[in-house]
Design an enzyme around this catalytic site. Structure first.
Site, PDB file in Angstrom:
ATOM      1  N   GLY A 107     -31.456 -14.764  12.819  1.00  0.00           N
ATOM      2  CA  GLY A 107     -32.763 -14.603  13.461  1.00  0.00           C
ATOM      3  C   GLY A 107     -33.178 -13.152  13.608  1.00  0.00           C
ATOM      4  O   GLY A 107     -34.357 -12.841  13.751  1.00  0.00           O
ATOM      5  N   ARG A 108     -32.173 -12.278  13.585  1.00  0.00           N
ATOM      6  CA  ARG A 108     -32.488 -10.852  13.788  1.00  0.00           C
ATOM      7  C   ARG A 108     -31.576  -9.982  12.934  1.00  0.00           C
ATOM      8  O   ARG A 108     -31.216  -8.873  13.323  1.00  0.00           O
ATOM      9  CB  ARG A 108     -32.309 -10.491  15.249  1.00  0.00           C
ATOM     10  CG  ARG A 108     -30.938 -10.862  15.790  1.00  0.00           C
ATOM     11  CD  ARG A 108     -30.666 -10.124  17.058  1.00  0.00           C
ATOM     12  NE  ARG A 108     -29.432 -10.619  17.669  1.00  0.00           N
ATOM     13  CZ  ARG A 108     -28.877 -10.060  18.712  1.00  0.00           C
ATOM     14  NH1 ARG A 108     -29.430  -8.996  19.249  1.00  0.00           N
ATOM     15  NH2 ARG A 108     -27.784 -10.538  19.228  1.00  0.00           N
ATOM     16  N   GLY A 165     -36.112 -10.723  17.505  1.00  0.00           N
ATOM     17  CA  GLY A 165     -35.554 -10.106  16.302  1.00  0.00           C
ATOM     18  C   GLY A 165     -34.879  -8.766  16.543  1.00  0.00           C
ATOM     19  O   GLY A 165     -34.376  -8.146  15.611  1.00  0.00           O
ATOM     20  N   ARG A 184     -23.008  -3.972   9.952  1.00  0.00           N
ATOM     21  CA  ARG A 184     -21.732  -4.686  10.036  1.00  0.00           C
ATOM     22  C   ARG A 184     -21.179  -4.896   8.633  1.00  0.00           C
ATOM     23  O   ARG A 184     -21.922  -5.185   7.695  1.00  0.00           O
ATOM     24  CB  ARG A 184     -21.972  -6.017  10.729  1.00  0.00           C
ATOM     25  CG  ARG A 184     -20.739  -6.875  10.832  1.00  0.00           C
ATOM     26  CD  ARG A 184     -20.875  -7.878  11.936  1.00  0.00           C
ATOM     27  NE  ARG A 184     -21.787  -8.955  11.593  1.00  0.00           N
ATOM     28  CZ  ARG A 184     -22.155  -9.909  12.464  1.00  0.00           C
ATOM     29  NH1 ARG A 184     -21.728  -9.886  13.701  1.00  0.00           N
ATOM     30  NH2 ARG A 184     -22.972 -10.860  12.089  1.00  0.00           N
ATOM     31  N   ARG A 208     -19.526 -18.836   7.610  1.00  0.00           N
ATOM     32  CA  ARG A 208     -19.078 -19.337   8.909  1.00  0.00           C
ATOM     33  C   ARG A 208     -18.817 -20.827   8.805  1.00  0.00           C
ATOM     34  O   ARG A 208     -19.279 -21.472   7.854  1.00  0.00           O
ATOM     35  CB  ARG A 208     -20.203 -19.126   9.948  1.00  0.00           C
ATOM     36  CG  ARG A 208     -20.757 -17.714   9.975  1.00  0.00           C
ATOM     37  CD  ARG A 208     -22.247 -17.711  10.357  1.00  0.00           C
ATOM     38  NE  ARG A 208     -22.825 -16.363  10.235  1.00  0.00           N
ATOM     39  CZ  ARG A 208     -22.936 -15.498  11.229  1.00  0.00           C
ATOM     40  NH1 ARG A 208     -22.550 -15.847  12.432  1.00  0.00           N
ATOM     41  NH2 ARG A 208     -23.441 -14.309  11.024  1.00  0.00           N
ATOM     42  N   ASP A 212     -20.894 -21.330  14.711  1.00  0.00           N
ATOM     43  CA  ASP A 212     -21.569 -20.314  13.896  1.00  0.00           C
ATOM     44  C   ASP A 212     -20.927 -18.944  14.102  1.00  0.00           C
ATOM     45  O   ASP A 212     -21.236 -18.004  13.363  1.00  0.00           O
ATOM     46  CB  ASP A 212     -23.066 -20.251  14.223  1.00  0.00           C
ATOM     47  CG  ASP A 212     -23.332 -20.122  15.708  1.00  0.00           C
ATOM     48  OD1 ASP A 212     -22.888 -21.008  16.462  1.00  0.00           O
ATOM     49  OD2 ASP A 212     -23.967 -19.141  16.122  1.00  0.00           O
TER      50      ASP A 212
HETATM   51  P1  AMP Z   1     -25.422 -15.023  18.633  1.00  0.00           P
HETATM   52  O1  AMP Z   1     -25.370 -15.473  20.056  1.00  0.00           O
HETATM   53  O2  AMP Z   1     -25.608 -13.550  18.470  1.00  0.00           O
HETATM   54  O3  AMP Z   1     -24.277 -15.552  17.832  1.00  0.00           O
HETATM   55  O4  AMP Z   1     -26.753 -15.659  18.036  1.00  0.00           O
HETATM   56  C1  AMP Z   1     -27.024 -17.032  17.989  1.00  0.00           C
HETATM   57  C2  AMP Z   1     -28.291 -17.286  17.215  1.00  0.00           C
HETATM   58  O5  AMP Z   1     -29.415 -16.720  17.912  1.00  0.00           O
HETATM   59  C3  AMP Z   1     -28.331 -16.676  15.832  1.00  0.00           C
HETATM   60  O6  AMP Z   1     -29.064 -17.555  15.043  1.00  0.00           O
HETATM   61  C4  AMP Z   1     -29.059 -15.374  16.050  1.00  0.00           C
HETATM   62  O7  AMP Z   1     -29.658 -14.887  14.879  1.00  0.00           O
HETATM   63  C5  AMP Z   1     -30.098 -15.780  17.082  1.00  0.00           C
HETATM   64  N1  AMP Z   1     -30.566 -14.657  17.917  1.00  0.00           N
HETATM   65  C6  AMP Z   1     -29.885 -14.024  18.900  1.00  0.00           C
HETATM   66  N2  AMP Z   1     -30.641 -13.065  19.465  1.00  0.00           N
HETATM   67  C7  AMP Z   1     -31.824 -13.054  18.805  1.00  0.00           C
HETATM   68  C8  AMP Z   1     -33.040 -12.293  18.916  1.00  0.00           C
HETATM   69  N3  AMP Z   1     -33.175 -11.331  19.823  1.00  0.00           N
HETATM   70  N4  AMP Z   1     -34.029 -12.590  18.065  1.00  0.00           N
HETATM   71  C9  AMP Z   1     -33.924 -13.561  17.154  1.00  0.00           C
HETATM   72  N5  AMP Z   1     -32.828 -14.311  17.001  1.00  0.00           N
HETATM   73  C10 AMP Z   1     -31.791 -14.078  17.812  1.00  0.00           C
HETATM   74 MG    MG Z   2     -23.611 -15.395  16.048  1.00  0.00          MG
END
Ligand code: AMP
Ligand code: MG
Length: 487
Positions: free
Chosen positions: A94-95, A128, A178, A185, A254
């Site tokens: 998402g970002r 994002g 990264r 995953r 994930d």
């Molecule tokens: P994470 O908790 O970092 O593993 O993220 C879980 C999901 O949420 C993934 O699909 C990320 O890309 C999405 N995500 C987390 N933070 C953001 C954000 N600020 N904007 C868009 N997508 C996000």
């Molecule tokens: Mg993640």
């Protein structure tokens, strides 16, 4: 903005090309005022990237995704995942963007991935963006894990974007570069399976075999061998987390790799006082991802991988299930063997020591530590001193001194190897109060504490004069620690 980055390294866009069903071509948002905060010079060199180039204005364009190097084709990757047990069919980057793959000095490919590069079609309600503090946190903890010899994604750089990001307050935005063996995953396989396209699932499995588990590719049932290889890699990984006192904090499917690398440092933390129920994430209200639950959660996640792989395991569904169950039943034994071997190393046991002697010593020590809530990291390091005849520092960490003395007497009788202990029991870990101190200072423009901490944790087993504060537990005033989902 988009230009061509001049770096001598050749990027490939293999995932983008071969998995168009799971990769949306996308571009990073423009970083209005990119500023390099930290660069991993050593890793850059291993990747054949010139650190001076990366520091240059063109280099910063590359590190923010604002210039696309030749051969790269940035994509947002699709994946699904179980988050806190609930299935989300479409998560994805998402970002973040996968910029492409490049070769490492070890001859294997690495993914170059930009986290915090702007909204993508997977952003849902997210903005994002990534905030400077959490991106530096991932940098610190991932590099500390690497130095501890624990498989992990790496961090190449953090660049402040010059954009303000709205959280509870306005905070500086940043992009983390990264580096991973891949970003496949468990959730990537869940996504492929959910499309109903077995051909895609098979191609993804083949890709995983060539990138990560080549020995498995030679097996008669290579997809079963792939499942077994991931189970082994994760059993070993989670045992290493447990031995280091590491709590990942958000073990959603994930956030579990096929390579066996630790990924996604959000609300993670190293335990200080030994507490099997330790939870640091503010959103983990039920303690699903508590320290002691990590092996069980890993096994649960691997069962989700096995389900996703079922159509590849056997044409007959019942036989496929039998094969999956058989493979999964290996996890507990492998985890427990890896943990026991690691504990024996932490206690300096020599090769060939009878298990009837070793196992009770391990079990009784764990019980003593649990009772006294002693600082996990320094206690083991102090046991190394005890093995050299200096029992006091460790003894001072256990209120039940009689119990400790009785244990130590029996342990010393097996002649523990103090030097070997010092090679596996770290002095320096990224302690929570030090991480918070470094992030707060960096957010207000002072990079000194970050650099000091990175220097300490980069050589965790090597005790150095002057670094005492990096080895000490948090002061009482720091209070109970909570992390807020590191976004
Ligand atoms: P994470 O908790 O970092 O593993 O993220 C879980 C999901 O949420 C993934 O699909 C990320 O890309 C999405 N995500 C987390 N933070 C953001 C954000 N600020 N904007 C868009 N997508 C996000
Ligand atoms: Mg993640």
């Amino acid at each position: 903005m988009s230009g061509t980055a001049s770096s001598t390294v050749t990027f490939d866009g293999r995932f983008a090309r071969e998995f168009q069903e799971m990769a949306i071509p996308w571009r990073a948002e423009e970083a209005p005022d990119p500023r390099l905060l930290v660069l991993n010079q050593h890793l850059a060199t291993e990747l054949g990237l010139d650190p001076d180039f990366l520091r240059s204005p063109e280099g910063l364009l590359l590190l923010t995704g604002n210039a696309i190097p030749a051969g790269a084709s940035p994509v947002a990757q699709a994946y699904a995942g179980h988050q806190f047990g609930w299935y989300a069919p479409r998560l994805g980057d998402g970002r973040a963007l996968l910029l492409g793959e490049i070769g490492h000095a070890d001859g294997r490919l690495r993914d170059i991935h930009l986290k915090g590069s702007g909204r993508t079609p997977f952003a849902r309600n997210g903005d994002g963006q990534a905030v400077l503090g959490p991106m530096l946190r991932e940098y610190i903890v991932s590099e500390a894990m690497h130095a501890l010899d624990i498989p992990t994604t790496r961090s190449l750089a953090v660049v402040a974007t010059g954009r303000s990001v709205q959280r509870e307050t306005l905070l500086p935005g940043a992009v983390l570069t990264r580096v991973a063996s891949s970003h496949l995953r468990v959730g990537s396989f869940q996504y492929a399976r959910s499309t109903g396209d077995v051909g895609l699932l098979r191609r993804l499995a083949d890709y995983a075999l060539t990138r990560h588990h080549r020995a498995a590719a030679a097996a008669e049932n290579q997809y079963l061998a792939l499942l077994q290889a991931v189970i082994s890699a994760q059993a070993s990984l989670v045992a290493q987390w447990m031995l280091a006192g590491f709590v990942h904090g958000v073990m959603n499917t994930d956030n579990m790799t096929i390579s066996g690398e630790t990924i996604d440092y959000g609300p993670c933390a190293f335990m200080e006082g030994f507490d099997p129920a330790a939870v640091y994430s503010s959103i983990d209200e039920t303690g699903r991802y508590a320290y002691r639950n990590q092996p069980l959660v890993a096994e649960w996640n691997l069962a989700r991988l096995a389900e996703a792989l079922l159509p590849l395991l056997h044409d007959d569904q019942e036989q496929a299930v039998d094969l999956a169950v058989g493979a999964l039943s290996e996890f507990r034994r492998q985890y427990s063997d890896a943990w026991s071997a690691g504990m024996k190393a932490k206690l300096g046991f020599r090769e060939g020591l009878d298990d009837d002697v070793a196992s009770p010593l391990v079990d009784e020590l764990v019980a003593l530590m649990q009772e006294s809530r002693s600082d996990y990291t320094s206690f083991f390091r102090n046991l190394g001193k005890a093995a050299r005849g200096q029992a006091e520092p460790a003894r001072g960490q256990v209120p039940d001194t009689a119990g400790f003395d009785a244990w130590v007497r029996r342990w010393l009788a097996v002649a523990p190897d103090a030097d070997a202990m010092d090679r596996v029991n770290p002095v320096y870990i990224p302690r929570n109060h030090l991480v918070e101190e470094a992030l707060a200072a960096a957010t207000s423009g002072n990079l000194g504490p970050l650099e000091g901490l990175l220097d300490a944790v980069a050589s965790p087993f090597d005790e150095r004069p002057g670094l005492e504060r990096y080895a000490a537990a948090a002061p009482e005033s720091f209070g109970p620690y909570q992390t807020f989902c590191g976004t």
